[in-house]
Scaffold this motif. Structure first.
Motif, PDB file in Angstrom:
ATOM      1  N   LEU A   1       0.817  -1.215   0.000  1.00  0.00           N
ATOM      2  CA  LEU A   1       0.000   0.000   0.000  1.00  0.00           C
ATOM      3  C   LEU A   1       0.856   1.273   0.000  1.00  0.00           C
ATOM      4  O   LEU A   1       0.342   2.362  -0.160  1.00  0.00           O
ATOM      5  N   GLY A   2       2.167   1.104   0.196  1.00  0.00           N
ATOM      6  CA  GLY A   2       3.075   2.251   0.162  1.00  0.00           C
ATOM      7  C   GLY A   2       3.436   2.818   1.522  1.00  0.00           C
ATOM      8  O   GLY A   2       3.973   3.923   1.613  1.00  0.00           O
ATOM      9  N   TYR A   3       3.164   2.061   2.594  1.00  0.00           N
ATOM     10  CA  TYR A   3       3.477   2.531   3.939  1.00  0.00           C
ATOM     11  C   TYR A   3       4.652   1.749   4.504  1.00  0.00           C
ATOM     12  O   TYR A   3       4.620   0.525   4.566  1.00  0.00           O
ATOM     13  N   ASP A   4       5.683   2.473   4.953  1.00  0.00           N
ATOM     14  CA  ASP A   4       6.857   1.835   5.539  1.00  0.00           C
ATOM     15  C   ASP A   4       6.689   1.725   7.055  1.00  0.00           C
ATOM     16  O   ASP A   4       5.663   2.110   7.617  1.00  0.00           O
ATOM     17  N   SER A   5       7.707   1.198   7.723  1.00  0.00           N
ATOM     18  CA  SER A   5       7.618   0.974   9.165  1.00  0.00           C
ATOM     19  C   SER A   5       7.455   2.280   9.939  1.00  0.00           C
ATOM     20  O   SER A   5       6.744   2.322  10.946  1.00  0.00           O
ATOM     21  N   LEU A   6       8.077   3.350   9.479  1.00  0.00           N
ATOM     22  CA  LEU A   6       7.927   4.644  10.143  1.00  0.00           C
ATOM     23  C   LEU A   6       6.479   5.128  10.056  1.00  0.00           C
ATOM     24  O   LEU A   6       5.911   5.612  11.042  1.00  0.00           O
ATOM     25  N   ALA A   7       5.856   4.969   8.912  1.00  0.00           N
ATOM     26  CA  ALA A   7       4.450   5.353   8.750  1.00  0.00           C
ATOM     27  C   ALA A   7       3.561   4.526   9.664  1.00  0.00           C
ATOM     28  O   ALA A   7       2.593   5.040  10.243  1.00  0.00           O
ATOM     29  N   MET A   8       3.885   3.255   9.834  1.00  0.00           N
ATOM     30  CA  MET A   8       3.070   2.401  10.682  1.00  0.00           C
ATOM     31  C   MET A   8       3.258   2.735  12.161  1.00  0.00           C
ATOM     32  O   MET A   8       2.306   2.654  12.942  1.00  0.00           O
ATOM     33  N   LEU A   9       4.451   3.129  12.557  1.00  0.00           N
ATOM     34  CA  LEU A   9       4.653   3.554  13.941  1.00  0.00           C
ATOM     35  C   LEU A   9       3.886   4.845  14.224  1.00  0.00           C
ATOM     36  O   LEU A   9       3.292   5.002  15.291  1.00  0.00           O
ATOM     37  N   GLU A  10       3.856   5.760  13.259  1.00  0.00           N
ATOM     38  CA  GLU A  10       3.067   6.987  13.393  1.00  0.00           C
ATOM     39  C   GLU A  10       1.583   6.639  13.474  1.00  0.00           C
ATOM     40  O   GLU A  10       0.846   7.197  14.293  1.00  0.00           O
TER      41      GLU A  10
ATOM     42  N   VAL B   1      -5.607   2.698  23.578  1.00  0.00           N
ATOM     43  CA  VAL B   1      -4.976   1.382  23.688  1.00  0.00           C
ATOM     44  C   VAL B   1      -3.461   1.563  23.668  1.00  0.00           C
ATOM     45  O   VAL B   1      -2.959   2.626  23.308  1.00  0.00           O
ATOM     46  N   THR B   2      -2.753   0.520  24.064  1.00  0.00           N
ATOM     47  CA  THR B   2      -1.295   0.518  23.984  1.00  0.00           C
ATOM     48  C   THR B   2      -0.877  -0.615  23.059  1.00  0.00           C
ATOM     49  O   THR B   2      -1.181  -1.778  23.322  1.00  0.00           O
ATOM     50  N   LEU B   3      -0.225  -0.254  21.977  1.00  0.00           N
ATOM     51  CA  LEU B   3       0.229  -1.242  20.997  1.00  0.00           C
ATOM     52  C   LEU B   3       1.723  -1.479  21.170  1.00  0.00           C
ATOM     53  O   LEU B   3       2.521  -0.544  21.113  1.00  0.00           O
ATOM     54  N   GLU B   4       2.093  -2.713  21.379  1.00  0.00           N
ATOM     55  CA  GLU B   4       3.501  -3.080  21.448  1.00  0.00           C
ATOM     56  C   GLU B   4       4.111  -2.952  20.056  1.00  0.00           C
ATOM     57  O   GLU B   4       3.426  -3.168  19.054  1.00  0.00           O
ATOM     58  N   ASP B   5       5.392  -2.601  19.994  1.00  0.00           N
ATOM     59  CA  ASP B   5       6.061  -2.496  18.693  1.00  0.00           C
ATOM     60  C   ASP B   5       5.953  -3.805  17.917  1.00  0.00           C
ATOM     61  O   ASP B   5       5.745  -3.802  16.704  1.00  0.00           O
ATOM     62  N   SER B   6       6.069  -4.926  18.623  1.00  0.00           N
ATOM     63  CA  SER B   6       5.986  -6.225  17.939  1.00  0.00           C
ATOM     64  C   SER B   6       4.601  -6.440  17.330  1.00  0.00           C
ATOM     65  O   SER B   6       4.477  -7.055  16.267  1.00  0.00           O
ATOM     66  N   THR B   7       3.567  -5.925  17.968  1.00  0.00           N
ATOM     67  CA  THR B   7       2.209  -6.041  17.423  1.00  0.00           C
ATOM     68  C   THR B   7       2.108  -5.280  16.119  1.00  0.00           C
ATOM     69  O   THR B   7       1.533  -5.770  15.139  1.00  0.00           O
ATOM     70  N   VAL B   8       2.678  -4.081  16.093  1.00  0.00           N
ATOM     71  CA  VAL B   8       2.637  -3.251  14.887  1.00  0.00           C
ATOM     72  C   VAL B   8       3.437  -3.911  13.769  1.00  0.00           C
ATOM     73  O   VAL B   8       2.996  -3.954  12.620  1.00  0.00           O
ATOM     74  N   ILE B   9       4.578  -4.468  14.101  1.00  0.00           N
ATOM     75  CA  ILE B   9       5.427  -5.127  13.102  1.00  0.00           C
ATOM     76  C   ILE B   9       4.754  -6.391  12.559  1.00  0.00           C
ATOM     77  O   ILE B   9       4.771  -6.654  11.357  1.00  0.00           O
ATOM     78  N   ASP B  10       4.116  -7.157  13.437  1.00  0.00           N
ATOM     79  CA  ASP B  10       3.480  -8.417  13.030  1.00  0.00           C
ATOM     80  C   ASP B  10       2.195  -8.204  12.244  1.00  0.00           C
ATOM     81  O   ASP B  10       1.787  -9.078  11.471  1.00  0.00           O
TER      82      ASP B  10
ATOM     83  N   PRO C   1      -4.005  -4.495   6.735  1.00  0.00           N
ATOM     84  CA  PRO C   1      -5.071  -3.810   7.471  1.00  0.00           C
ATOM     85  C   PRO C   1      -5.933  -4.780   8.284  1.00  0.00           C
ATOM     86  O   PRO C   1      -6.303  -4.484   9.422  1.00  0.00           O
ATOM     87  N   ARG C   2      -6.233  -5.954   7.738  1.00  0.00           N
ATOM     88  CA  ARG C   2      -7.056  -6.919   8.469  1.00  0.00           C
ATOM     89  C   ARG C   2      -6.402  -7.320   9.793  1.00  0.00           C
ATOM     90  O   ARG C   2      -7.054  -7.339  10.844  1.00  0.00           O
ATOM     91  N   THR C   3      -5.121  -7.625   9.770  1.00  0.00           N
ATOM     92  CA  THR C   3      -4.446  -8.049  11.003  1.00  0.00           C
ATOM     93  C   THR C   3      -4.252  -6.874  11.953  1.00  0.00           C
ATOM     94  O   THR C   3      -4.312  -7.049  13.172  1.00  0.00           O
ATOM     95  N   PHE C   4      -4.051  -5.671  11.425  1.00  0.00           N
ATOM     96  CA  PHE C   4      -3.917  -4.486  12.278  1.00  0.00           C
ATOM     97  C   PHE C   4      -5.246  -4.190  12.968  1.00  0.00           C
ATOM     98  O   PHE C   4      -5.277  -3.920  14.176  1.00  0.00           O
ATOM     99  N   LEU C   5      -6.343  -4.252  12.233  1.00  0.00           N
ATOM    100  CA  LEU C   5      -7.668  -4.036  12.819  1.00  0.00           C
ATOM    101  C   LEU C   5      -7.938  -5.047  13.931  1.00  0.00           C
ATOM    102  O   LEU C   5      -8.427  -4.690  15.009  1.00  0.00           O
ATOM    103  N   ALA C   6      -7.631  -6.305  13.687  1.00  0.00           N
ATOM    104  CA  ALA C   6      -7.860  -7.351  14.687  1.00  0.00           C
ATOM    105  C   ALA C   6      -7.017  -7.105  15.931  1.00  0.00           C
ATOM    106  O   ALA C   6      -7.511  -7.268  17.060  1.00  0.00           O
ATOM    107  N   ALA C   7      -5.763  -6.696  15.750  1.00  0.00           N
ATOM    108  CA  ALA C   7      -4.886  -6.448  16.893  1.00  0.00           C
ATOM    109  C   ALA C   7      -5.406  -5.295  17.745  1.00  0.00           C
ATOM    110  O   ALA C   7      -5.416  -5.377  18.978  1.00  0.00           O
ATOM    111  N   VAL C   8      -5.836  -4.224  17.100  1.00  0.00           N
ATOM    112  CA  VAL C   8      -6.348  -3.069  17.848  1.00  0.00           C
ATOM    113  C   VAL C   8      -7.662  -3.429  18.533  1.00  0.00           C
ATOM    114  O   VAL C   8      -7.845  -3.155  19.729  1.00  0.00           O
ATOM    115  N   ASN C   9      -8.574  -4.046  17.811  1.00  0.00           N
ATOM    116  CA  ASN C   9      -9.871  -4.384  18.395  1.00  0.00           C
ATOM    117  C   ASN C   9      -9.772  -5.367  19.535  1.00  0.00           C
ATOM    118  O   ASN C   9     -10.599  -5.348  20.460  1.00  0.00           O
ATOM    119  N   ALA C  10      -8.746  -6.212  19.543  1.00  0.00           N
ATOM    120  CA  ALA C  10      -8.540  -7.137  20.658  1.00  0.00           C
ATOM    121  C   ALA C  10      -8.175  -6.393  21.934  1.00  0.00           C
ATOM    122  O   ALA C  10      -8.361  -6.910  23.042  1.00  0.00           O
TER     123      ALA C  10
END
Length: 85
Positions: free
Chosen positions: A36-45, A56-65, A69-78
């Protein structure tokens, strides 16, 4: 409260902009953020903005894993507490 795809695309656009070659409004759930054109810095932001907005508090490993979008949504909603019944 639930974290939706609309919330995610809004936060991505606000924080990092929208890549010209990708339509964030259609069929992106299973594309990787890299595709989609987003790098790790964009995802940390993005994660930082989600943390502030959704309390919520997202661990860096959660963001990396969470590579799509589907897995990010699931991680946040959990992490968002369910409303009291």
């Amino acid at each position: 409260m639930i974290f939706t795809l609309d919330d995610l695309t809004r936060i991505l656009e606000e924080g990092s902009g929208a890549p010209e070659e990708v339509d964030l409004a259609s069929g992106i759930l299973d594309l990787t953020f890299e595709d989609l054109g987003y790098d790790s810095l964009a995802m940390l932001e993005t994660a930082s903005r989600v943390e502030r907005e959704f309390g919520v508090t997202l661990e860096d490993s959660t963001v990396i894993d969470a590579t799509t979008p589907r897995t990010f949504l699931a991680a946040v909603n959990a992490l968002i507490p369910l409303p009291a019944q």
